[in-house]
Design an enzyme around this catalytic site. Structure first.
Site, PDB file in Angstrom:
ATOM      1  N   GLU A  17      70.491  54.318  31.275  1.00 40.97           N
ATOM      2  CA  GLU A  17      71.322  54.649  32.439  1.00 40.97           C
ATOM      3  C   GLU A  17      71.034  56.057  32.931  1.00 40.97           C
ATOM      4  O   GLU A  17      70.991  56.303  34.138  1.00 40.97           O
ATOM      5  CB  GLU A  17      72.799  54.485  32.090  1.00 40.97           C
TER       6      GLU A  17
ATOM      7  N   MET B  39      76.617  51.069  34.218  1.00 38.58           N
ATOM      8  CA  MET B  39      76.212  51.273  35.601  1.00 38.58           C
ATOM      9  C   MET B  39      75.771  52.716  35.790  1.00 38.58           C
ATOM     10  O   MET B  39      76.464  53.658  35.395  1.00 38.58           O
ATOM     11  CB  MET B  39      77.388  50.938  36.544  1.00 38.58           C
ATOM     12  N   GLU B  40      74.616  52.899  36.435  1.00 40.40           N
ATOM     13  CA  GLU B  40      73.947  54.199  36.519  1.00 40.40           C
ATOM     14  C   GLU B  40      74.346  55.036  37.722  1.00 40.40           C
ATOM     15  O   GLU B  40      73.556  55.845  38.211  1.00 40.40           O
ATOM     16  CB  GLU B  40      72.422  53.988  36.549  1.00 40.40           C
ATOM     17  N   ASN B  41      75.551  54.899  38.244  1.00 44.04           N
ATOM     18  CA  ASN B  41      75.987  55.656  39.420  1.00 44.04           C
ATOM     19  C   ASN B  41      75.542  57.117  39.328  1.00 44.04           C
ATOM     20  O   ASN B  41      75.628  57.747  38.288  1.00 44.04           O
ATOM     21  CB  ASN B  41      77.518  55.626  39.544  1.00 44.04           C
TER      22      ASN B  41
ATOM     23  N   GLU C 175      64.200  48.562  37.585  1.00 39.27           N
ATOM     24  CA  GLU C 175      64.648  48.203  36.242  1.00 39.27           C
ATOM     25  C   GLU C 175      63.476  48.164  35.261  1.00 39.27           C
ATOM     26  O   GLU C 175      63.576  48.657  34.132  1.00 39.27           O
ATOM     27  CB  GLU C 175      65.366  46.850  36.258  1.00 39.27           C
TER      28      GLU C 175
ATOM     29  N   GLU D 269      77.364  47.897  42.726  1.00 42.94           N
ATOM     30  CA  GLU D 269      76.092  47.181  42.721  1.00 42.94           C
ATOM     31  C   GLU D 269      76.333  45.678  42.595  1.00 42.94           C
ATOM     32  O   GLU D 269      77.159  45.263  41.777  1.00 42.94           O
ATOM     33  CB  GLU D 269      75.211  47.663  41.556  1.00 42.94           C
TER      34      GLU D 269
ATOM     35  N   HIS E 153      67.688  56.306  34.902  1.00 47.74           N
ATOM     36  CA  HIS E 153      67.771  55.786  36.269  1.00 47.74           C
ATOM     37  C   HIS E 153      67.961  56.919  37.287  1.00 47.74           C
ATOM     38  O   HIS E 153      67.739  56.705  38.488  1.00 47.74           O
ATOM     39  CB  HIS E 153      68.939  54.813  36.398  1.00 47.74           C
TER      40      HIS E 153
END
Length: 255
Positions: A203, A168-170, A225, A25, A206
């Site tokens: 996270e 990070m919300e992968n 967000e 991202e 998301h």
């Protein structure tokens, strides 16, 4: 063929402290492969990772583990991951390295069993017990509050001392800097626990607001967000019980 071992930037697929990790991202997947690297372009990913078994025993990517095994000669192995849900390229994730793992099972409202695994630096899994419990609580809360179940068979979380972004919300493979989620539960303050609770919930939440339902372009970043912050604050207030009013005042002050 890209020499990712020479990439120390903390962007794309990079090499750090003897392991490979990703941060895509907002527009760093293009450092890995040619791609229409925009949030409105989605695709289903099947990823096969091959590596030296001793140096990189843990091979992770998005989705569900579909296959694994040893390669000819026995010194190398592979793991194949399949993500059944279309996602934008900024949510692609891969990790290859050697970490310790703590895990537990979560049973969804429909009775489906999900494997929750957190992977971190050697000897530090005890400091993830609280974060793992927060993850399970966030999953249960979202089912009750929004009717949304987690949509994969496993959820992996990688926690690293040197991850360049806070979190990070992968999809199916969240990655954190250890400063955000590792605490000693018996000595941590209430504020430290609330911070971990909020970060883990944010996270995870998301998964639906940002991952499954994503934005058209990065000018709409505040949509995914902002909505996810609202939802993680709802979760925090629910967990606070009688302290919900205080928690809400503190959340608004931070905004």
């Amino acid at each position: 063929r890209k020499r990712t071992r020479d990439n120390f930037s903390g962007k794309g697929l990079y090499f750090s402290q003897g392991r490979y990790c990703t941060q895509c991202e907002p527009q760093c997947f293009r450092m890995i492969s040619p791609m229409l690297d925009r949030p409105d372009v989605t695709a289903r990913y099947t990823v096969r990772v091959e590596a030296d078994k001793q140096q990189f025993p843990l091979l992770l990517s998005n989705g569900n583990q579909a296959a694994k095994g040893d390669l000819e000669g026995g010194s190398r192995h592979f793991v194949e991951w399949q993500d059944p849900h279309p996602k934008p390229s900024y949510l692609f994730a891969l990790f290859a390295g050697d970490l310790d793992t703590t895990q537990e099972d979560f049973v969804t409202k429909s009775g489906r069993e999900v494997k929750l695994r957190m992977h971190t630096e050697k000897g530090k899994t005890d400091n993830l017990r609280f974060a793992l419990r927060c993850l399970s609580q966030a999953m249960a809360w979202e089912e009750e509050a929004y009717g949304l179940e987690y949509d994969l068979n496993e959820m992996n979380v990688v926690v690293l001392d040197d991850f360049p972004t806070g979190a990070m919300e992968n999809k199916g493979l969240n990655i954190y800097n250890s400063a955000c989620v590792t605490i000693k539960e018996d000595t941590a303050t209430d504020e430290e626990k609330e911070a971990v609770q909020c970060t883990v919930a944010h996270e995870y939440l998301h998964n639906w607001t940002g991952n499954r339902v994503t934005v058209k372009n990065w000018m709409e970043l505040a949509l995914k967000e902002g909505l996810t912050v609202f939802r993680d604050q709802q979760f925090g207030e629910c967990m606070a019980g009688e302290g919900a009013a205080r928690r809400r005042i503190e959340d608004v002050e931070k905004l």
